[in-house]
Scaffold this active site. Structure first.
Site, mmCIF file in Angstrom:
data_model
loop_
_atom_site.group_PDB
_atom_site.id
_atom_site.type_symbol
_atom_site.label_atom_id
_atom_site.label_comp_id
_atom_site.label_asym_id
_atom_site.label_seq_id
_atom_site.Cartn_x
_atom_site.Cartn_y
_atom_site.Cartn_z
ATOM 1 C CB SER A 1 -0.867 -0.004 1.255
ATOM 2 O OG SER A 1 -1.467 1.256 1.415
ATOM 3 C CE1 TYR B 1 -4.153 -1.982 5.050
ATOM 4 C CE2 TYR B 1 -3.291 0.245 4.764
ATOM 5 C CZ TYR B 1 -3.808 -0.918 4.227
ATOM 6 O OH TYR B 1 -3.979 -1.021 2.864
HETATM 7 N N1 LIG Z 1 -8.590 0.146 -1.809
HETATM 8 C C1 LIG Z 1 -7.492 0.843 -1.673
HETATM 9 O O1 LIG Z 1 -7.472 2.073 -1.845
HETATM 10 C C2 LIG Z 1 -6.210 0.182 -1.310
HETATM 11 C C3 LIG Z 1 -5.052 0.972 -1.262
HETATM 12 C C4 LIG Z 1 -3.851 0.367 -0.948
HETATM 13 C C5 LIG Z 1 -3.809 -0.985 -0.707
HETATM 14 N N2 LIG Z 1 -4.954 -1.731 -0.750
HETATM 15 C C6 LIG Z 1 -4.856 -3.164 -0.484
HETATM 16 O O2 LIG Z 1 -5.521 -3.870 -1.521
HETATM 17 C C7 LIG Z 1 -6.076 -5.076 -1.007
HETATM 18 C C8 LIG Z 1 -7.539 -5.158 -1.369
HETATM 19 O O3 LIG Z 1 -8.207 -4.065 -0.794
HETATM 20 P P1 LIG Z 1 -9.699 -3.689 -1.194
HETATM 21 O O4 LIG Z 1 -9.806 -2.235 -1.029
HETATM 22 O O5 LIG Z 1 -10.045 -4.326 -2.463
HETATM 23 O O6 LIG Z 1 -10.490 -4.391 0.025
HETATM 24 P P2 LIG Z 1 -12.041 -4.788 0.126
HETATM 25 O O7 LIG Z 1 -12.834 -4.081 -0.893
HETATM 26 O O8 LIG Z 1 -12.409 -4.600 1.565
HETATM 27 O O9 LIG Z 1 -12.043 -6.342 -0.229
HETATM 28 C C9 LIG Z 1 -11.344 -7.226 0.597
HETATM 29 C C10 LIG Z 1 -11.539 -8.668 0.141
HETATM 30 O O10 LIG Z 1 -10.872 -9.502 1.081
HETATM 31 C C11 LIG Z 1 -11.809 -10.425 1.648
HETATM 32 N N3 LIG Z 1 -11.514 -10.629 3.064
HETATM 33 C C12 LIG Z 1 -11.514 -9.713 4.045
HETATM 34 N N4 LIG Z 1 -11.194 -10.289 5.211
HETATM 35 C C13 LIG Z 1 -10.979 -11.596 4.950
HETATM 36 C C14 LIG Z 1 -10.626 -12.708 5.736
HETATM 37 N N5 LIG Z 1 -10.456 -12.607 7.047
HETATM 38 N N6 LIG Z 1 -10.482 -13.906 5.152
HETATM 39 C C15 LIG Z 1 -10.687 -14.040 3.821
HETATM 40 N N7 LIG Z 1 -11.044 -13.032 3.014
HETATM 41 C C16 LIG Z 1 -11.188 -11.823 3.573
HETATM 42 C C17 LIG Z 1 -13.146 -9.751 1.492
HETATM 43 O O11 LIG Z 1 -14.137 -10.742 1.588
HETATM 44 P P3 LIG Z 1 -15.654 -10.361 1.971
HETATM 45 O O12 LIG Z 1 -16.234 -9.916 0.680
HETATM 46 O O13 LIG Z 1 -16.228 -11.608 2.484
HETATM 47 O O14 LIG Z 1 -15.554 -9.285 2.988
HETATM 48 C C18 LIG Z 1 -12.986 -9.106 0.118
HETATM 49 O O15 LIG Z 1 -13.164 -10.068 -0.874
HETATM 50 C C19 LIG Z 1 -5.801 -5.046 0.490
HETATM 51 O O16 LIG Z 1 -4.657 -5.798 0.769
HETATM 52 C C20 LIG Z 1 -5.549 -3.578 0.782
HETATM 53 O O17 LIG Z 1 -4.742 -3.406 1.916
HETATM 54 C C21 LIG Z 1 -6.138 -1.170 -1.046
#
Ligand SMILES: NC(=O)c1ccc[n+]([C@@H]2O[C@H](COP(=O)([O-])OP(=O)(O)OC[C@H]3O[C@@H](n4cnc5c(N)ncnc54)[C@H](OP(=O)(O)O)[C@@H]3O)[C@@H](O)[C@H]2O)c1
Length: 330
Positions: A208, A223
């Protein structure tokens, strides 16, 4: 007599003056060369990242290379946000999918959608909660016999709201460490053996900007620290395994318009600097196998470059003010 003497004297004087001027000119030319050379090096230093960026975006992105890693791709956290979009993009490239997430009904619904859109690919789902204490046997069992060429270590969670370190309860931070840090380590460990055996594979770890682009991420410290771990782990594994045909890469997204970001940063829709998960994933898949670390979406790279020009103290103060504002809002 005295006239010719005067003449010789002035001729000597002129010669000396000319010699002095020549020496001065030579010194000036020499200085000019040094300054121009330094200027050239500085320009090269500025242009090099631009050139590298251009080559990695437009020259090296042959989509056929994805299938060469193996016919299956595994995505963790595949039911929402970036993970779901990654899986969708890989399906477009004809890869069979292993989708891992905690919610079985969401997994079934995502795989049904994909099956309808991409009837030619195979899809396997593995319901698994990465925050649980259990071992990773279910995942190891689920991938047995499959040629998993690409692993997207995407699953990640953060705080429910901005908090000081001492305010984060133990269950919350334990889960963050398990999901962000242990899951990446365990899943990589489970898949790298077979990749090593086949001498090919790509492992993409999602870090991130919170850990890599800004020097601190106050009020989301745990985080950010877990994501710094992902970054360092990826870089070291990249160096360890590139000679074995395994390409480990750390991808560094900044804001992407997902559920996570709508919860923590109040961003509900895509904008110039905040891509949709689909736009992000398209750029991210194009970068698989290219370099050890990247921020795949171009506007994120631009933000990263600009952040690098600012003093760290200024960025710290800015991030702290954002953290405090979000804490007071929630
Ligand atoms: N979005 C951003 O701006 C951003 C920026 C930098 C880095 N990131 C990184 O990108 C990655 C994805 O982020 P995102 O924004 O796409 O997140 P998100 O929309 O919250 O989606 C997270 C996914 O992970 C699954 N998940 C969460 N907890 C889990 C667990 N305990 N066991 C198994 N599956 C689990 C969720 O399943 P459910 O659908 O069942 O909840 C969902 O499919 C993360 O590593 C995040 O740190 C994101």
């Amino acid at each position: 007599m005295s006239k010719s003497h005067d003449h010789t004297k002035s001729a000597n004087k002129n010669r000396k003056k000319q010699k002095r001027n020549r020496k001065k000119n030579m010194q000036t030319t020499w200085h000019l060369h040094v300054v121009s050379f330094i200027g050239f090096l500085s320009l090269l230093r500025l242009l090099y990242p631009l050139l590298k960026w251009f080559i990695t975006r437009f020259v090296l992105t042959d989509p056929r290379r994805l299938k060469r890693y193996g016919s299956w791709a595994m995505v963790t956290g595949a039911t929402d946000g970036i993970g779901r979009a990654f899986a969708h993009e890989l399906a477009k490239h004809g890869l069979n999918l292993i989708l891992v997430s905690r919610n079985p009904s969401k997994l079934a619904s995502v795989s049904d959608d994909f099956r309808q859109e991409f009837p030619q690919i195979k899809i396997k789902i593995i319901p698994f909660d990465f925050s649980s204490e259990g071992g990773y046997g279910a995942i190891e069992e689920g991938i047995k016999g499959l040629e998993v060429g690409i692993l997207i270590n995407n699953v990640g969670i953060t705080y429910p709201r901005a908090m000081f370190f001492h305010e984060v309860d133990q269950l919350t931070w334990t889960k963050i460490i398990r999901v962000n840090l242990e899951a990446t380590t365990w899943v990589t460990r489970s898949l790298i053996g077979p990749m090593l055996h086949r001498r090919r594979g790509a492992i993409i770890n999602i870090s991130s900007g919170a850990a890599v682009v800004v020097p601190s991420h106050p009020l989301y410290a745990i985080y950010a620290a877990t994501k710094a771990y992902v970054d360092k782990l990826s870089r070291s594994l990249h160096v360890e395994y590139k000679h074995f045909g395994i390409h480990v890469q750390c991808q560094v997204p900044l804001y992407v318009a997902t559920r996570m970001v709508s919860e923590v940063a109040d961003i509900d829709k895509p904008s110039f600097f905040v891509p949709s998960p689909e736009v992000y994933a398209k750029a991210a898949v194009e970068q698989i196998g290219i370099g050890s670390r990247c921020s795949p979406f171009w506007a994120h790279s631009l933000q990263w470059f600009l952040a690098g020009l600012l003093p760290k103290n200024l960025l710290d103060t800015w991030r702290l003010s954002i953290g405090l504002r979000r804490r007071n809002l929630s």
